[in-house]
Design a protein around this motif. Structure first.
Motif, mmCIF file in Angstrom:
data_model
loop_
_atom_site.group_PDB
_atom_site.id
_atom_site.type_symbol
_atom_site.label_atom_id
_atom_site.label_comp_id
_atom_site.label_asym_id
_atom_site.label_seq_id
_atom_site.Cartn_x
_atom_site.Cartn_y
_atom_site.Cartn_z
ATOM 1 N N ASP A 117 0.870 -1.185 0.000
ATOM 2 C CA ASP A 117 0.000 0.000 0.000
ATOM 3 C C ASP A 117 0.908 1.238 0.000
ATOM 4 O OD1 ASP A 117 -1.597 2.157 0.812
ATOM 5 O OD2 ASP A 117 -2.862 0.917 2.104
ATOM 6 N N PRO A 118 0.865 2.074 -1.054
ATOM 7 C CA PRO A 118 1.818 3.197 -1.130
ATOM 8 C C PRO A 118 1.697 4.143 0.060
ATOM 9 C CG PRO A 118 0.045 3.482 -2.732
ATOM 10 C CD PRO A 118 -0.117 2.109 -2.157
ATOM 11 N N ARG A 119 0.542 4.155 0.696
ATOM 12 C CA ARG A 119 0.347 5.044 1.842
ATOM 13 C C ARG A 119 1.095 4.533 3.072
ATOM 14 N NH1 ARG A 119 -5.986 4.508 1.765
ATOM 15 N NH2 ARG A 119 -5.249 2.353 1.689
ATOM 16 N N ALA A 120 1.200 3.200 3.193
ATOM 17 C CA ALA A 120 1.805 2.609 4.393
ATOM 18 C C ALA A 120 3.277 2.979 4.515
ATOM 19 C CB ALA A 120 1.630 1.093 4.373
ATOM 20 N N ALA A 121 3.993 2.991 3.375
ATOM 21 C CA ALA A 121 5.427 3.304 3.415
ATOM 22 C C ALA A 121 5.640 4.730 3.934
ATOM 23 C CB ALA A 121 6.019 3.158 2.020
ATOM 24 N N PHE A 122 4.803 5.655 3.465
ATOM 25 C CA PHE A 122 4.889 7.042 3.914
ATOM 26 C C PHE A 122 4.597 7.169 5.397
ATOM 27 C CE2 PHE A 122 5.143 9.103 -0.118
ATOM 28 C CZ PHE A 122 5.707 10.309 0.244
ATOM 29 N N ILE A 123 3.575 6.439 5.822
ATOM 30 C CA ILE A 123 3.160 6.570 7.217
ATOM 31 C C ILE A 123 4.250 6.007 8.135
ATOM 32 C CG2 ILE A 123 1.416 5.843 8.904
ATOM 33 C CD1 ILE A 123 -0.658 6.128 6.716
ATOM 34 N N ARG A 124 4.902 4.954 7.694
ATOM 35 C CA ARG A 124 5.994 4.385 8.502
ATOM 36 C C ARG A 124 7.112 5.426 8.650
ATOM 37 N NH1 ARG A 124 8.528 -0.883 6.125
ATOM 38 N NH2 ARG A 124 9.216 0.704 4.666
ATOM 39 N N GLU A 125 7.428 6.128 7.566
ATOM 40 C CA GLU A 125 8.446 7.184 7.607
ATOM 41 C C GLU A 125 8.031 8.285 8.576
ATOM 42 O OE1 GLU A 125 11.675 7.736 6.832
ATOM 43 O OE2 GLU A 125 11.118 5.704 6.252
ATOM 44 N N THR A 126 6.771 8.707 8.442
ATOM 45 C CA THR A 126 6.256 9.786 9.288
ATOM 46 C C THR A 126 6.291 9.367 10.754
ATOM 47 O OG1 THR A 126 4.811 10.361 7.466
ATOM 48 C CG2 THR A 126 4.286 11.357 9.571
ATOM 49 N N CYS A 127 6.028 8.110 10.991
ATOM 50 C CA CYS A 127 6.056 7.539 12.335
ATOM 51 C C CYS A 127 7.444 7.746 12.948
ATOM 52 C CB CYS A 127 5.776 6.042 12.169
ATOM 53 S SG CYS A 127 5.144 5.255 13.589
ATOM 54 N N HIS A 128 8.483 7.433 12.171
ATOM 55 C CA HIS A 128 9.851 7.622 12.653
ATOM 56 C C HIS A 128 10.097 9.088 12.999
ATOM 57 C CE1 HIS A 128 11.540 3.649 12.151
ATOM 58 N NE2 HIS A 128 11.070 3.556 10.927
ATOM 59 N N ASP B 3 1.770 -15.699 -0.310
ATOM 60 C CA ASP B 3 0.834 -16.297 -1.279
ATOM 61 C C ASP B 3 -0.408 -15.444 -1.482
ATOM 62 O OD1 ASP B 3 2.522 -18.404 -1.579
ATOM 63 O OD2 ASP B 3 1.389 -19.801 -0.309
ATOM 64 N N ARG B 4 -0.831 -14.792 -0.434
ATOM 65 C CA ARG B 4 -2.086 -14.013 -0.511
ATOM 66 C C ARG B 4 -1.846 -12.519 -0.751
ATOM 67 N NH1 ARG B 4 -2.366 -18.272 2.365
ATOM 68 N NH2 ARG B 4 -4.211 -19.602 2.462
ATOM 69 N N ASN B 5 -0.609 -12.155 -1.016
ATOM 70 C CA ASN B 5 -0.272 -10.736 -1.248
ATOM 71 C C ASN B 5 -0.751 -9.832 -0.116
ATOM 72 O OD1 ASN B 5 0.868 -11.163 -3.896
ATOM 73 N ND2 ASN B 5 -1.241 -11.515 -4.579
ATOM 74 N N LEU B 6 -0.462 -10.245 1.100
ATOM 75 C CA LEU B 6 -0.913 -9.447 2.248
ATOM 76 C C LEU B 6 0.241 -8.576 2.744
ATOM 77 C CD1 LEU B 6 -2.845 -12.313 4.089
ATOM 78 C CD2 LEU B 6 -3.832 -10.464 2.735
ATOM 79 N N TYR B 7 0.053 -7.279 2.640
ATOM 80 C CA TYR B 7 1.072 -6.294 3.037
ATOM 81 C C TYR B 7 0.455 -5.341 4.058
ATOM 82 C CZ TYR B 7 3.527 -7.760 -1.178
ATOM 83 O OH TYR B 7 4.166 -8.491 -2.131
ATOM 84 N N PRO B 8 1.312 -4.581 4.777
ATOM 85 C CA PRO B 8 0.741 -3.575 5.682
ATOM 86 C C PRO B 8 -0.098 -2.581 4.886
ATOM 87 C CG PRO B 8 3.086 -3.821 6.089
ATOM 88 C CD PRO B 8 2.782 -4.598 4.838
ATOM 89 N N ASN B 9 -1.219 -2.180 5.433
ATOM 90 C CA ASN B 9 -2.044 -1.174 4.769
ATOM 91 C C ASN B 9 -1.950 0.155 5.520
ATOM 92 O OD1 ASN B 9 -4.025 -1.236 6.891
ATOM 93 N ND2 ASN B 9 -4.798 -3.155 6.019
ATOM 94 N N VAL B 10 -2.753 1.105 5.111
ATOM 95 C CA VAL B 10 -2.702 2.478 5.634
ATOM 96 C C VAL B 10 -2.876 2.534 7.161
ATOM 97 C CG1 VAL B 10 -5.184 2.892 5.295
ATOM 98 C CG2 VAL B 10 -3.591 4.801 5.090
ATOM 99 N N ASP B 11 -3.527 1.515 7.707
ATOM 100 C CA ASP B 11 -3.839 1.550 9.138
ATOM 101 C C ASP B 11 -2.770 0.918 10.021
ATOM 102 O OD1 ASP B 11 -6.455 2.729 8.858
ATOM 103 O OD2 ASP B 11 -7.033 0.856 7.911
ATOM 104 N N PHE B 12 -1.761 0.305 9.429
ATOM 105 C CA PHE B 12 -0.821 -0.464 10.256
ATOM 106 C C PHE B 12 0.014 0.437 11.163
ATOM 107 C CE2 PHE B 12 2.968 -3.221 10.944
ATOM 108 C CZ PHE B 12 2.312 -4.280 11.561
ATOM 109 N N TYR B 13 0.505 1.559 10.634
ATOM 110 C CA TYR B 13 1.385 2.431 11.433
ATOM 111 C C TYR B 13 0.713 3.717 11.920
ATOM 112 C CZ TYR B 13 5.375 -0.448 10.045
ATOM 113 O OH TYR B 13 6.243 -1.493 9.875
ATOM 114 N N SER B 14 -0.478 4.037 11.362
ATOM 115 C CA SER B 14 -1.045 5.361 11.664
ATOM 116 C C SER B 14 -1.373 5.521 13.152
ATOM 117 C CB SER B 14 -2.287 5.629 10.808
ATOM 118 O OG SER B 14 -3.266 4.646 11.052
#
Ligand SMILES: CC(C)(COP(=O)(O)OP(=O)(O)OC[C@H]1O[C@@H](n2cnc3c(N)ncnc32)[C@H](O)[C@@H]1OP(=O)(O)O)[C@@H](O)C(=O)NCCC(=O)NCCS
Length: 430
Positions: free
Chosen positions: A314-325, A357-368
């Motif tokens: 989720d392109p939003r998750a990568a940003f949010i992780r950065e912002t979290c730091h 297998d299921r393409n499960l990645y962190p989404n927008v809510d994981f780090y927010s």
């Protein structure tokens, strides 16, 4: 399939039905089924709308395979890095980036609506002590329909625009009132010198003397608001559209969207993620919870993981992780235990075959939620923050839909599996 003719042929009952293909500006062609039932007497079955485009829209584009999100054609990465929430709001609503003057006028219109009527403020006295903030948000937004109803003509562009600015102005005040209701504190005031996000923090926490908004926090909030501003036809936006398609009061339609957002499979996931981190507690317990998430007999799911559309990060998750730091660094919490747990959980899940297998990645809510918590918000407020950002998306979609002269009420059909016709048996004969 005759793509060159922009039709698709369906063989049925010894005959052939040609269905038009509609061409989007980007993305896959769409089979036009508007007249399918009239042509064939059949319905299509797509209960969770995995294959269904429910409307035409010009606002937001998502390519889940490539991990792409854009508002009016502008990539989310550029907007999150270079724009502001208010500018993005202008872009979503008007379709183009504003000039400085246009943005000033827009900002003024939002500001003019940053006030609450007495009857809405009084409503907060009636909520139980432990009322969930989302319940208060749904109720208070719906209550605006008691004030703004008789004079609204949903087919009038001016009335729609008035609604748009009302919600953009009022929802931050509602969120601040909800937070201060649960914290038993006083709402701060609007400060002309601050931008939209800094003003939100000022309204939230500025009811005490000498409060000053930390610019790192307001920047982080602005990025979160931009990333959450719209996401095409998700569950809550579709709820706003479906409710709104009947011509109902727009505040009532928006309350329907907020209600849909509350669920843990949608916006409620940000609260559920932090509850999950609290339950996992330490890194050595991660593998136990990963096993639970994979166990089909266990209802536990890894919250903040997976997405209906994104089958890539989720392109939003990568940003949010950065912002979290950035936020945690500012607080001197670079070893924040919850962030460490989240990073470890992500790392383990991303290397687990089940998730691969299921393409499960962190989404927008994981780090927010970690950011919201660091900003001083209780976890029950997290989904309110999502709603605060998404208001612009909902309002823009509602305006787009209501401006369409061909709008018809949304009314799906069903695959009926109940009893066939049978005769009523009087009570004394059963
Ligand atoms: C977002 C979500 C609702 C999407 O649901 P969906 O598109 O209907 O996906 P499905 O439920 O069909 O999931 C596909 C497969 O992945 C599994 N899966 C999906 N999300 C999972 C998760 N978070 N944890 C464990 N397994 C998950 C499903 O069990 C299913 O497995 P199967 O093929 O063996 O039956 C779902 O991924 C989820 O519940 N995530 C957690 C809640 C969340 O973070 N929501 C916020 C979304 S922004």
């Amino acid at each position: 399939m005759g793509k060159e003719n922009k039709t698709i042929g369906l063989l049925y009952n010894g005959g052939r039905v040609d269905l038009d293909l509609k061409e989007p500006s980007v993305g896959p062609d769409v089979v036009d089924l508007k007249n399918f039932s009239a042509q064939t007497g059949l319905y299509t079955f797509d209960p969770s709308y995995s294959s269904t485009a429910s409307c035409e829209s010009y606002i937001t584009y998502v390519d889940g395979t490539a991990g792409v999100l854009s508002y009016r054609g502008y990539p989310i990465e550029q907007l999150a890095q270079e724009s502001t929430y208010l500018e993005v709001s202008y872009l979503l609503y008007h379709g183009e980036l504003p000039t400085r003057d246009q943005l000033d006028v827009f900002r003024l219109k939002v500001k003019q609506n940053m006030l609450l009527e007495e009857s809405v403020i009084k409503l907060f006295d009636t909520f139980p002590e432990n009322a969930h903030p989302m319940s208060m948000l749904i109720t208070s937004v719906a209550s605006l329909s008691s004030i703004y109803h008789h004079d609204i003509n949903v087919r009038e562009p001016e009335d729609r625009e008035a609604f748009f600015f009302q919600v953009l102005g009022k929802v931050p005040i509602l969120a601040a009132t909800i937070l201060n209701h649960i914290n038993k504190k006083t709402v701060g005031s609007y400060d002309e010198k601050l931008n939209y996000s800094a003003n939100i923090l000022n309204l939230f926490f500025g009811g005490v003397p000498n409060f000053e908004v930390n610019p790192v926090f307001s920047k982080a909030l602005d990025v979160l608001l931009i990333l959450h501003a719209d996401h095409e036809q998700n569950c809550s936006t579709s709820s706003v559209r479906l409710a709104g398609s009947s011509g109902t009061n727009p505040y009532a339609a928006m309350a329907a969207g907020i209600a849909a957002l509350w669920g843990p499979l949608h916006g409620g996931a940000n609260e559920a993620v932090v509850r999950m981190f609290n339950e996992i507690k330490s890194k050595d317990r991660i593998s136990h919870f990963i096993e639970k998430a994979k166990d089909k007999n266990d209802p536990f799911r890894l919250m903040g993981f997976g997405h209906r559309v994104y089958k890539n990060y989720d392109p939003r998750a990568a940003f949010i992780r950065e912002t979290c730091h950035e936020v945690l660094d500012e607080l001197g919490q670079d070893n924040n235990p919850m962030l460490e747990l989240a990073l470890a959980l992500e790392e383990i899940a991303l290397h687990d075959q089940y998730f691969i297998d299921r393409n499960l990645y962190p989404n927008v809510d994981f780090y927010s939620g970690i950011i919201y918590q660091a900003l001083g918000l209780p976890k029950e407020m997290f989904t309110v923050m999502f709603a605060l950002a998404r208001v612009v998306g909902w309002a823009t979609h509602w305006c787009e839909m209501m401006a369409n002269p061909g709008l018809r009420i949304g009314r799906p059909r069903q695959l009926y599996l109940g009893p066939k016709k049978r005769n009523y048996i009087p009570l004394d004969q059963r």
